[in-house]
Design a protein around this motif. Structure first.
Motif, PDB file in Angstrom:
ATOM      1  N   GLY A  32      39.087  36.004  37.151  1.00  0.00           N
ATOM      2  CA  GLY A  32      39.610  37.287  38.139  1.00  0.00           C
ATOM      3  C   GLY A  32      38.716  37.429  39.054  1.00  0.00           C
ATOM      4  N   PHE A  33      37.514  36.647  39.247  1.00  0.00           N
ATOM      5  CA  PHE A  33      36.384  36.816  40.515  1.00  0.00           C
ATOM      6  C   PHE A  33      35.935  35.372  40.758  1.00  0.00           C
ATOM      7  N   ARG A  34      36.026  35.384  42.024  1.00  0.00           N
ATOM      8  CA  ARG A  34      35.340  34.154  42.509  1.00  0.00           C
ATOM      9  C   ARG A  34      33.871  34.165  42.370  1.00  0.00           C
TER      10      ARG A  34
ATOM     11  N   LYS B  69      31.260  37.015  43.548  1.00  0.00           N
ATOM     12  CA  LYS B  69      31.919  38.085  44.147  1.00  0.00           C
ATOM     13  C   LYS B  69      32.106  39.507  43.162  1.00  0.00           C
TER      14      LYS B  69
ATOM     15  N   PRO C   6      31.421  42.609  40.767  1.00  0.00           N
ATOM     16  CA  PRO C   6      30.429  43.594  41.330  1.00  0.00           C
ATOM     17  C   PRO C   6      29.407  43.726  40.296  1.00  0.00           C
TER      18      PRO C   6
ATOM     19  N   VAL D  76      30.417  45.152  36.501  1.00  0.00           N
ATOM     20  CA  VAL D  76      31.230  43.965  35.812  1.00  0.00           C
ATOM     21  C   VAL D  76      29.990  43.150  35.310  1.00  0.00           C
TER      22      VAL D  76
ATOM     23  N   ARG E  44      27.994  44.545  32.414  1.00  0.00           N
ATOM     24  CA  ARG E  44      28.928  44.437  31.228  1.00  0.00           C
ATOM     25  C   ARG E  44      29.117  42.993  30.693  1.00  0.00           C
TER      26      ARG E  44
END
Lengths: 101, 511
Positions: B43-45, B48, B50, B53, B56
């Motif tokens: 879900g993330f490049r 990128k 945050p 996230v 966790r």
């Protein structure tokens, strides 16, 4: 017909949802294929104890892809329904805490 | 950033560092960013995702660790500067108090502090011992012994003969389970000592050969001997031995006459006079080298005693490592591997290393004092001299090494290291020379001594202070009797020769 508890399949956490989350106060879920906007709204409101201002629903079509190692083999990534829930100001969902109750 | 500095007794500094909250949070975020680039999150490049996230997914600790590393790398120099300490080497992060805003505890070894005594007032009389006729005669005798003619005869053993005996020995007082075997049966060549000769170095025990006098070939004799309290090999003291000898052959030893023919037989000598001259030269050189080493040792020892030296433990450790390396090289030169040596000496690497501690400390003190004097007196190194020595060294490498090794030697790194270490050596030598000048009461150092004494490789005769013949037999025979094998270098003897010329490493010369 699904009940309130199996409307919401899982939260979607991606770069985009992250942006919607922080800038637009929206939360994104994958929802059951037969869920309606009202159902999603009721589900979010009861499960997370928040006020929902609006719900947008999109059917994400299945995607075709090739297998990673063997590029000849075609695989199909299933379709799903996505709901973007806008919450009232001051309400938050800690998505990662999962469903309460 | 808050820093508290505490100096410990062993010349290290304990730093307690706490960063301000913004600094720390910033560091955590930057660390998270770096982590994000490494890991792939669906879900993330890459890069990128945050902060929350990442926190966790990888957990608090991972971020904390990365942030610590980041901060230490970034701020260590500043911390040292702000604390106002001069480090000797890299410090270590001892512990972290983990909480919202963690505190770091560093231990930093400090640069050695040397307070020299009044070295300008040091005077040690320089008395070079001269070579006496006795010394020369002794050397000549030894040379003659090496050239002796041995002829078999048929008569009873007389003093001065060379006897071949079938020798075996065992312990009488061996406790149960102990190996009673001292010498397993074998043929041995023994020189029968003449009366009045020093028998303390005799093998298998002092006075053995005199017991053989009067025996004929084929006769046998059993002797018992109790080794005294002061016997040279500690392991054998107070041991009762029984030695059984059968005479196998008797030979006369004829020493060559001390004449021109003898001189010619030794090599490129025209007559006895040139030989004696050469022996005298060699002895003189050897003696002056020995005395110079002794003198330097004494001189610097005095300075060390006068000086107040503080150094951190890591410095000593690295000196011990250096000694360990040298020792290993020494062992390998004698054709043994270090592992094998350790096994025969019944020790392990750590114990051996520990045994160097005292010597290493002495060496380190010597080194530091010389370095400090050199620094204070602004001793200069002549680049030409360095160049010359380096080229000499290279030439020797080229001659002695296989082409493969030689190629390795020619790498720029190696050359740089070589030049560094030579510079350091020359620096040390010059400093010592300067100090000698002072100690001898001269204003300036004697320039003739500044040049390096090159060991004369081409010298045909070996004039060593050790009796050559004896040393060989000892090396062959002693291990069977005792474990104190004299052929391997012991730490003591090695370090004694090392301390005479404290060699310095390249980094120090540059600093």
């Amino acid at each position: 017909m699904s009940t309130l508890h199996d409307v919401l399949r899982r939260p979607l956490i991606t770069e985009k949802s992250n942006y919607q989350n922080s800038a637009l106060h929206q939360y994104v879920f994958e929802v059951a294929a037969d869920a309606t906007k009202t159902l999603v709204k009721d589900a979010v409101e009861t499960l997370f104890d928040v006020n929902v201002v609006g719900v947008n629903v999109i059917n994400v079509p299945a995607k075709r892809a090739r297998r990673w190692r063997n590029r000849r083999v075609l695989i199909r990534r299933g379709e799903y329904k996505k709901a973007i829930v806008t919450l009232a100001e001051g309400n938050t969902i800690d998505i990662f805490e999962g469903v309460k109750g | 950033m808050k820093i508290e500095t505490q100096f410990t007794e062993d010349h290290q500094a304990k730093l307690t560092v706490q960063f301000s909250e913004e600094e720390w949070t910033g560091a955590k975020h930057r660390a998270a960013q770096q982590i994000a680039k490494r890991i792939r999150l669906p879900g993330f490049r890459p890069g990128k995702a945050p902060y929350n996230v990442i926190e966790r997914t990888v957990g608090d600790n991972a971020i904390l660790e990365a942030a610590t590393e980041l901060m230490v790398n970034e701020r260590y120099q500043t911390i040292l500067q702000e604390a106002g300490i001069k480090p000797y080497g890299s410090g270590s992060l001892e512990s972290i108090d983990k909480n919202e805003n963690p505190t770091f505890h560093f231990v930093v070894p400090l640069e050695a502090e040397i307070t020299l005594g009044d070295y300008h007032a040091v005077r040690i009389p320089y008395e070079l011992p001269s070579v006496t006729e006795d010394d020369i005669n002794r050397t000549l005798d030894r040379l003659r012994e090496q050239r002796e003619v041995v002829e078999p005869v048929e008569r009873p053993v007389q003093a001065g003969d060379q006897v071949t005996v079938l020798l075996s020995g065992r312990r009488i007082d061996a406790a149960e389970g102990q190996d009673s075997n001292l010498i397993s049966e074998r043929s041995q060549t023994i020189n029968v000592l003449t009366e009045g000769e020093d028998d303390s170095g005799e093998w298998p025990f002092p006075g053995f050969s005199s017991q053989l006098i009067g025996m004929n070939v084929g006769e046998e004799k059993t002797q018992t001997y109790i080794f005294g309290d002061d016997y040279r090999f500690e392991a054998m003291r107070n041991m009762q031995g029984e030695f059984h000898a059968v005479i196998e052959a008797v030979k006369t030893r004829t020493l060559p006459g001390l004449d021109d023919d003898f001189a010619k037989s030794l090599g490129d000598f025209e007559n006895l006079e040139t030989l004696i001259k050469r022996v005298r030269e060699n002895l003189t050189q050897q003696q002056s080298e020995q005395y110079n080493a002794f003198y330097n040792n004494q001189l610097i020892g005095l300075l060390v005693d006068q000086a107040a030296i503080k150094f951190p433990p890591p410095m000593l450790e690295s000196e011990m490592n250096a000694m360990m390396d040298e020792f290993a090289a020494e062992v390998e030169r004698s054709g043994m591997e270090l592992a094998t040596y350790l096994k025969t000496a019944n020790t392990d690497e750590a114990t051996l290393r520990e045994s160097f501690r005292k010597d290493a400390e002495r060496r380190l003190r010597f080194k530091l004092v010389v370095l400090e004097v050199g620094r204070r007196e602004k001793i200069k190194v002549d680049p030409q001299q360095v160049q010359w020595q380096a080229s000499m060294m290279m030439r020797r490498f080229n001659q002695n090494l296989s082409p493969k090794d030689a190629r390795k030697v020619k790498s720029p790194e190696f050359t740089a290291n070589l030049i560094n270490s030579i510079t350091a050596d020359v620096f040390n030598q010059n400093t010592i020379e300067y100090l000698r000048g002072i100690a001898r009461g001269e204003s300036a150092a004697d320039p003739s001594l500044m040049s390096v004494v090159e060991p004369d490789v081409a010298a045909p005769i070996e004039v060593s202070s050790e009796p050559v013949v004896e040393a060989q037999t000892e090396a062959e025979t002693a291990p069977a009797v005792t474990e104190a094998a004299p052929e391997a270098p012991t730490p003591e003897t090695e370090s004694a020769s090392e301390t005479a010329e404290p060699a310095s490493t390249g980094e120090e010369a540059q600093s």
